[in-house]
Each structure stands twice: as structure tokens, then as C-alpha cells.
Design an enzyme around this catalytic site. Structure first.
Site, PDB file in Angstrom:
ATOM      1  N   ASP B 321      21.696 -14.707 -13.689  1.00  0.00           N
ATOM      2  CA  ASP B 321      22.638 -14.505 -12.585  1.00  0.00           C
ATOM      3  C   ASP B 321      23.483 -15.757 -12.314  1.00  0.00           C
ATOM      4  OD1 ASP B 321      23.471 -12.661 -10.459  1.00  0.00           O
ATOM      5  OD2 ASP B 321      22.667 -14.186  -9.107  1.00  0.00           O
ATOM      6  N   GLU B 350      25.513 -14.110 -16.952  1.00  0.00           N
ATOM      7  CA  GLU B 350      26.534 -13.438 -16.158  1.00  0.00           C
ATOM      8  C   GLU B 350      27.714 -14.379 -16.007  1.00  0.00           C
ATOM      9  OE1 GLU B 350      27.573 -11.564 -11.759  1.00  0.00           O
ATOM     10  OE2 GLU B 350      26.134 -13.181 -11.928  1.00  0.00           O
ATOM     11  N   ASP B 417      27.660  -4.472  -9.579  1.00  0.00           N
ATOM     12  CA  ASP B 417      28.648  -5.291  -8.877  1.00  0.00           C
ATOM     13  C   ASP B 417      30.053  -4.701  -8.940  1.00  0.00           C
ATOM     14  OD1 ASP B 417      27.039  -7.353  -7.888  1.00  0.00           O
ATOM     15  OD2 ASP B 417      27.077  -8.439  -9.795  1.00  0.00           O
TER      16      ASP B 417
END
Lengths: 554, 554
Positions: B321, B350, B417
Site C-alpha cells: 500500500d 501500489e 479505490d
């Protein structure tokens, strides 16, 4: 607008941190195409107060490109940005998404977070360093007792295998000489136990070759140098060892059974030094088996060597032989080990080509700047390029590297692997003087190869490794004084060491090159006349009179 | 010749090893400018037999550039090379020294030695992977006993703070469903102990959140998945922790006295969660204090976490992340620790932007390919770009990365997201089908966000995190079957997984896109009709009839 010529990436020398909250940005465009480059920047999470604009300035040009630079500040350490390019007719936005008339469509370039762990740092002392490179067998014989068998009289003609008896005691003896000259960083080519005169074929990485002295002598050299404000760097050969290196001997003796069988790139067993069924330095150099640096035991061994000399003996850095052929992962570990042992240690790789890949801040600090030498040869020594070509070549090399590396470049005119610069100049001393004046006033660390300062000449290896001339009658004392003076001027003027660089006179007709080095406190204008005639030049824009550093006149 | 547009560097995606003795070379030129690009290459030490020439081929084009590629072999692993460029009128040599009519004057580009330690390797199993992304609270409630307080009935409207009771037992229960669909790599958003529904604010990195199960349940999930030939990846949040993470709580309680005071970016003491005098994820997110990953104790802690789940629990990789805001040095250590724990583990970062800097082989294997999604939205969902624009965007993204990374890209259409892709399509299911057909036949790893396969819709977070629809009456079963079939065709044809890629129909008028994926054994032609009408296309050059993979007709 010549869009295809425009280049930027938020990485390498084009976008990188130069402090905890600052990043330097470079954009390249076709020469003469753009009139102005500015930049919109902000925190990508829209942090209040993070929005700003920045005007980039034209930092230099090479043959084909202009380079625009600016420094962006970010309190939150997160920067996204897009450029606004103006060629006088059209204005276009440019970012990761390409070119667009509306900013949003161009997207953003990202420096997601300026992490301190990734910040490229070089030791502060680099700022004042002037290097003196010593080939120990040929510098000074300070102790006749450790001379190897068959040592030749000082001053004889060197061959690849001749010994002349130079040693560490000799270097210690000549520290006052080096102090007088003004150099403060000694770089010694290898001194570890090895059968050859050049010692790039190591037998024992933890022992000083007996012909040079022993650990005590080395410690004494380091201590004596430190007392005089000088630092000492050694030469590490981690690409390969010597054939007599005990682990390789073990593999020769015991083949696949050897615990060192995986330390080298062996193609088949038994190992055969005649057929050379193993990888070596270069092509088929039986005496220099290449290390398999990806093997954990090899890494561990070499890293301990790297740490030992820094931590236990107190050397101030490493010059790394054939360093571009050793893996990047190794150099990353090496940097972390060496910097842990001494946060002020300097790491300089040997590579003769563009070394961008090694100078991102995670591997080396600097490189033997042979590209600088190439430019100096072509301009000063041979006159193959004019002043404009010279300026372009310099710009090009500067733009290859992050500014931290540029500040730490080992700017050399010659070395133990090249022809002597004075020889390349056709022994026209005035050309060497001009080159040295440039070297001492340019960005980076000037590196002097022993003897060049007293007018030594020589073709490439082995001729460039002649014995140092100590007889003052034979030394070119005027040249020596010129070196001494140029070093001294560099030391007296911080602008020459750390100032910004801007070329201000590029007069191809007169063949005069002028540039300004500037800090907030002072500016120094350097003017070099490469023509055969006296030339008069006008004060460049933004430069007015001051003190003539050569005559002292105002 | 448009020299300013020509770009090559012996680094990044332009020059890199793809094997112990092979390197892939890319040269960029202005679109349409060059007719042929070839390359002279040799060992720089003149090893006998090392000299060769290579013809590069046009691998693709984007809006402005052509990309020429070739693979060079070197027995000695040392390659220096220069290009010979031909625009049909002039021929020029090009290398580090620039452009020249005589090769020697252009110099060479250098790949000094192809070290195995620097070789970018991704696990072999990547070849067959199809990812299914699960947001655990919303996938399946398999155990009512661990439901958190205030859990809402399945299928309610999600807000940023609602809980629906999904858990690991639910995922285990639905493994047969996932097996039937054909996916084989489960990526779970965070499952560690945390107060939120999304769990990106970790309290305990070594414990499963009780609402999802416990270590035993996680082990069971991993084991059951492995039994079915599926792998499991977890989501690591190493950029920041949750406010309730005990070390941060200790700093809140004890201020500068805390042994964890250096674990975070604290601006002043005492730490104040109202004034937020510490760095956080994004801007002022008090609940997510940012880690100081350069601190050795933080590194050590996080690396042990990374190792634990791979080594002790047996997960097959990590999704990372906000990974672009954590330092590169950390990711290098992370890679080395994770790969030592399991040489087959996959590492996916990410980052929503070009991620070249992280995909050199020393940090991540892959990235959440949001640039792929952007291109699919613009072409399939919104029709904002035509087929030519789509082809260019794909080429551009491919050329950003080394081929190892391209093979491992997480090609997603939507995620937790983003808006659901079907929603972006205006719920025109045929556009999603077309996009999925493309996704399943393109280079890289297709990634399905849970529920998209049964027609789930939703605006961006929190609406895209609705509860999975399990009632078959409410599922779009035809769409499910289409996903299932596309996955199955991908699995049956190795060319679709690892074959080369070449676009062969870029018909802007008909809005038809066709490309060929090819191995030595087979080739598959994929033709996508993005127009509203039936279109007929001619066989592209070099492609002849075969089996229609949809109808089975020859």
C-alpha cells in the site's frame, strides 16, 4: 515546438532530492527551441500551502539540447508537477500524460515522497579536496630494506614487470612535499600483497605488500597524513583476485571439492590456468580470476575487507577497480557497510563511460571522470574541438549526473592507465597549464597524477608509470609553482570549490572560454585563452571588475 | 534524421539483462522517421567471437515515437554497442558520444557485465496467474460468531465506516466459486487487526483482525487455496500504521522518552492528535501516522512482519500500500528478505503513475496497473480515444517497463479505490465484456475486482465496496459466464499468457483493434470491435485462418 526532443523523467539526474525538502528538476529541450520553462507543483494530497510555481533557468546547452533547471521546495516532501513550455509562439503543458493545451490533460510527474534514506549524500570534506594519485612502486623509495629482488635503479625504463622500490615509507617521507603542493587527498593504487608491480592481482586483501611496508607503516601513513589535514584512499579490486589468492589456489588444488568452488566463474573442472576455463578480468587474463560477487560468502568476505581498512586502519575512502563489472547489489551493500564504518568515507568507482547507473546515491559517490579528460584532451591538448564544442561536452557530462556526484567527480587529466597529459599536449607546457587552470577552477575534485606537476611525460602504461622525478634540477619547478598556485587559488575561493557554474564567454573565433563560479558571497570569472595569440574580451553580462587573482590588480 | 528525438540509455527499460547472457535493447525515434535500426556489438575487451550485428525490429509506436527492439546475446556477458540508424536518406552511427558518420566517433554504449545478482526475475507461476481482489468485509460472511458490533445486514449501503461481517471463513467457503470462475491468485485487502472496515490503519501487523478470523483461519485459507492450485497475497501497509499501533500509543503517552519516538515523523512533542504535529498518510489523517522507514528499528520490525507471513503462514506474495512513498532502500531490503523466505513470492506495489523507478528488478515485481485501467476507460468505457490512441497508450506503458515487469503487471479495470468499471461504462455490459476480453488476452496478469464478474456497479469508495451479490437471481450469470470463458481461453492458450504482442489491426474508421499474441508453437489473433456496428476486417499480414476460439469453427 519540437515535442519529440523534450525529455524529463522524475528519476536519475532529471528529478531527485538534494535535501530533505528540496528536489532538483531538469528538463531537456531541442537547442534554441524554448524561450521559457516553468513548473506548477503541489502536494498530491492537496496539502494547504503546497501549491507553487517555479521558473526554470537555462543551465547549459550541448550540441543538440538545452537543459532547464530549477529547485523545488516541498514542506510535505511530496511533489507532483507539470511543466509549462513556451517557445515564443505556443505554450504547452507537459507531464507524464504527454503534451496538452489544458494542464489537467497532461497529468503530473511524481516525486511521491522525498525519503531521507534515498538522499544522495557525499561527505562535506569533498568540497575542499584536491587528489594526488600515487603509483606506490614509482613514487619514492623510503626504505631500501623492503626492496623486492631485482629492483632496478630509480629512474630506469619501466616495463610491465619492473620493480623500482617505491614504498609507503617513501610516501610518508614526501608528505611535506605533498603538503607544499597543496593536495590533501592521497589515492594510492593497490598496496595489498600481490606478485605484480601494479598489484591489481591481490593475494591477500588484509595485508600490505612487504615491498611497500606493513600494517604499521600504513597506519603511520594514515596518521601522518591526517595530522597534516590530508586524507588517504586505497584502491580495492573486488572484480577479481590474483591467481595466488588462497581460495583460488584451493579451487585449483581441490576442484569441485573446494569450499571456494562457487567463489569464481568456473566453466568446468578441473580448473586449468593454461586453457583458462574460468572467467577472468578482461579476456583470458589467467592471473586475474573474476569473483562471483553474487555468492554470499564472496560478498561477505569482500565487505569485511572494505570495512576493515576503513574502520581498523582509518582510511578515508575507496577507489574501486573495474567497478562497473561488479553487480549493483554488491555496491549497495558496500556503500552501507563502508558508510557505517565511517560516515565520511568517499566511494569512487572506476568506469570510463557514462556512469549514471552507479551515481544515483545508492552506490558510488563519484567516478574517475575520464569523460572530463576526453574533453580536456580534445580542447586543450589536441585542439580537435573548439571552445563551443568544449563547453557542450562539459555540459553534457554535468547533465549525466546528480549534482552531488558532479561535486565529487574525480576530474583527471591523466592516470596510471593513460598517456601523460603533457605528452598528449605534444609537450607544449602552456597547454597543460591552461588545462590545470581549468581543472582547478571547475566543478568536482581535481585529481593530479603524481609527477604531472613537475613536467613528467610518458606514453600509456607502462611508460606513464616512470619513477617520480625528485631531483629539483630535473623537475619543472615553474610548472610545479603553477600547480601550487592554482591549487592555492582554489583553496582561497570557496566559489571555485562549491559555486554554481555558468559559461559566459564561448568565443569560437578568439577561442576564448570564460565561466563564472558563484556563491552568495563571491563570484570568480575564469577566462582561458586557447588561441596562440593575446585576445581581449569584453566583460560578460552581469560580471564587473574585481581583483585579478593572478596579478592582484584591481 | 530527427536526431533530437532519438533516445537510448543502457539502463532502465532501454537496456537490461533478460537472462544470464542476454540483454534487451530498446531505441526510441521520432515516429515514422527511421526505416531501419541495427546494432554493432562486441565484448569491450575484444574477446574472440564476441563481435556481432543485430537488426532491431519496430516493436510499437505511441503518439510521438517508434520503439525499436532487439535481444543481444553475449557469451562473455560484456556488451558494448552502437546503433546504425537509417532514415532512408542518411545513415548515422549513434552511441554515448552522440551521432557520427564514422562509427568510432560515436563511441559505445556499455552494459559492462550482466551480473546475475542484478537480473530481474519474477516467479514462473506469474505466467498463468489470474487475480481476484477481495475486500474481506464485503465478500462473504462465513462465520456469524466473529461479526463486529453493529454489523449491518448483507447488501446494505456502505459508508466509510459500516461493517457487513465478511470474513476469512467466507472466502474459504467460496473457494469453489472462485475455482469455477477460474481465478488462481487471491489478493485480499488488509486483514490485520485494525479498527476500521478497510483496515489500512493497522494496530497489530502480526494478528488477523478478530472480525475476519484468526491465524488458524488464515492458515486454513492458505492451505485450502493451495490445495485448489490457488495462491494468496496479502496487503501490507508499510507507509503508515494506525493510531492505535502500540508503538505510536507509547509515543503519545511518553513523548520523547518513548523508545519509539524515532519511529515516526514527529514535528514537536508532546504529540497532539488534534493539532496533528506529525506526518501522516496523505494530508492530516490523524489516524494514520507515517513510519520513518529509514530508522533501523522500524525497518527491522517491518521486515520481520514481511517475512513472517511468507515464511510462517505461507502466503505467496505482498501487495504494498502507498508503496511509492516508502524509500527505495527499504524495498530493496524487503525484496531480499521476502525472496529469501520464499523465492517464488510476488511483490506488487501500489502506485498510480509511471513506476519505472521501482521496477528495475531490485524492488517490486509489478505494480497495480492503473495506467492500463486509464487506457481501458478512455477506449472501452468512454470512447474518449480511438483505437489508434488506445494502441499508442498501451505501447507507451509497455515501453516504460522491463519485460519482466510487463509480464507481471496487475492489469485491473477497477478496484476498491475506484468506480466500478461497469458503472464507468454507463452500465453498457457489452463494453465491459469487450474490456474483459482484452484484459484476458493482453500481456500481464488480469486482475478482477470481486463482483465485477457478476455485474456489480458502484461509484468510487465507499460505493464500490458494496456487499458481494451471492443470490444467483441477482447476479448477471451471462456476464459471469463470459468472464469464465475468457479466463478459460487464456488458460488454454499459452500464447495469450506469455506470447509476444503485436498490434495488427488499428482501424480507426471501423474502430476495430486487432492484435496477435505469439509463441513458437501457436499464435492467437484477437479482434475487438469497439464500434456500434458489425464490421468485417481482412486478415492482417502474416495471419491466416485457424480455429475461431469463440465458435470452435475452423
Amino acid at each position: 515546438m519540437f515535442q519529440e526532443a523534450i525529455y524529463h523523467q522524475p528519476l536519475g539526474a532529471y528529478g531527485y532530492a538534494i535535501g530533505s525538502n528540496r528536489a532538483k528538476i531538469t528538463l531537456r529541450s531541442k537547442k534554441g527551441d524554448l524561450k521559457a520553462v516553468s513548473m506548477l507543483h503541489e502536494d498530491r494530497f492537496d496539502a494547504p500551502g503546497s501549491h507553487g510555481t517555479l521558473q526554470l533557468t537555462l543551465a547549459g546547452s550541448d550540441e543538440m539540447f538545452d537543459y532547464w533547471q530549477g529547485t523545488v521546495e516541498s514542506e510535505t516532501k511530496r511533489v507532483r508537477y507539470r511543466f509549462l513550455l513556451d517557445d515564443g509562439v505556443n505554450r504547452l503543458w507537459y507531464a507524464e500524460g504527454g503534451f496538452a493545451t489544458v494542464g489537467e490533460r497532461a497529468g503530473w510527474f511524481h516525486l511521491p515522497y522525498l525519503n531521507l534514506a534515498d538522499l544522495f549524500t557525499v561527505p562535506d570534506w569533498v568540497e575542499g579536496a584536491v587528489v594526488y594519485q600515487i603509483f606506490p612502486d614509482r613514487f619514492r623509495n623510503g626504505n631500501k630494506d623492503n626492496d623486492p629482488d631485482g629492483v632496478l635503479p630509480w629512474g630506469g625504463t619501466p616495463t610491465p614487470s619492473t620493480f623500482f622500490g617505491g614504498d609507503l615509507a617513501g610516501i610518508i617521507e614526501k608528505l611535506p612535499y605533498l603538503s607544499d603542493l597543496g593536495v590533501n587527498l592521497l589515492y594510492l593504487t593497490p598496496v595489498f600483497f600481490s606478485p605484480s608491480t601494479h598489484k591489481y592481482d591481490t593475494i591477500d586483501y588484509l595485508a600490505i605488500d612487504p615491498q611497500f611496508g606493513d600494517l604499521e607503516t600504513m597506519k603511520e601513513l594514515v596518521d601522518e597524513a591526517h595530522k597534516r589535514g590530508m586524507r588517504v584512499m586505497l584502491d580495492a579490486v573486488f572484480n577479481h583476485c590474483g591467481m595466488l589468492f588462497p581460495p583460488f589456489q584451493d579451487v585449483l588444488a581441490r576442484g569441485q571439492e573446494s569450499e571456494y568452488a562457487d567463489w569464481f566463474h568456473i566453466k568446468s573442472f578441473p580448473v586449468d590456468t593454461q586453457a583458462i576455463n574460468y572467467e577472468t578480468f578482461a579476456t583470458g587474463v589467467a592471473s586475474m580470476p573474476k569473483f562471483r560477487t553474487e555468492h554470499p560468502a564472496v560478498r561477505e568476505y569482500l565487505l569485511r575487507v572494505a570495512e576493515y581498512w576503513v574502520k581498523d586502519i582509518g582510511i578515508d575512502g575507496w577507489r574501486l577497480d573495474v567497478a562497473d563489472e561488479v553487480d549493483h547489489a554488491f555496491w549497495r551493500e558496500f556503500r552501507s557497510v563502508v558508510r557505517a564504518a565511517n560516515p565520511e568515507a568517499l566511494i569512487v568507482g572506476e568506469a570510463w563511460h557514462a556512469s549514471t547507473e552507479w551515481l544515483n546515491g545508492d552506490q558510488w559517490d563519484s567516478v574517475m571522470n575520464y569523460l572530463f579528460r576526453d574533453a580536456c584532451i580534445d580542447f586543450f591538448a589536441k585542439g580537435d574541438i573548439d571552445v563551443e564544442g568544449f563547453d557542450q561536452r562539459l555540459t553534457r557530462v554535468r547533465m549525466m549526473y546528480k549534482e552531488q556526484a558532479t561535486k565529487a567527480m574525480f576530474n583527471l587529466l591523466d592516470s596510471h592507465d593513460t598517456e601523460r597529459f603533457l605528452t598528449t599536449c605534444g609537450e607544449r607546457e602552456e597547454l597543460l597549464r591552461l588545462a590545470v587552470t581549468f581543472q582547478m577552477s571547475y566543478m568536482g575534485i581535481p585529481e593530479i597524477y603524481y609527477g604531472t606537476e613537475v613536467g613528467m611525460v610518458g606514453l600509456t602504461d607502462p611508460d606513464c608509470r616512470r619513477c617520480m622525478i625528485w631531483d629539483e634540477q630535473e623537475q619543472n619547478r615553474e610548472l610545479y609553482q603553477w600547480f601550487r598556485r592554482m591549487i592555492s587559488i582554489r583553496k582561497e575561493h570557496r566559489a571555485l570549490r562549491v559555486g554554481s557554474f555558468r559559461s559566459v564567454i564561448v568565443d569560437a573565433l578568439a577561442n576564448v572560454y570564460g565561466f563564472v563560479r558563484e556563491t552568495d558571497e563571491e563570484g570568480v570569472l575564469v577566462v582561458l585563452n586557447r588561441s596562440r595569440f593575446a585576445q581581449s574580451v569584453s566583460w560578460p553580462d552581469g560580471v564587473s571588475g574585481g581583483v585579478d587573482l593572478l596579478s592582484g590588480a584591481r
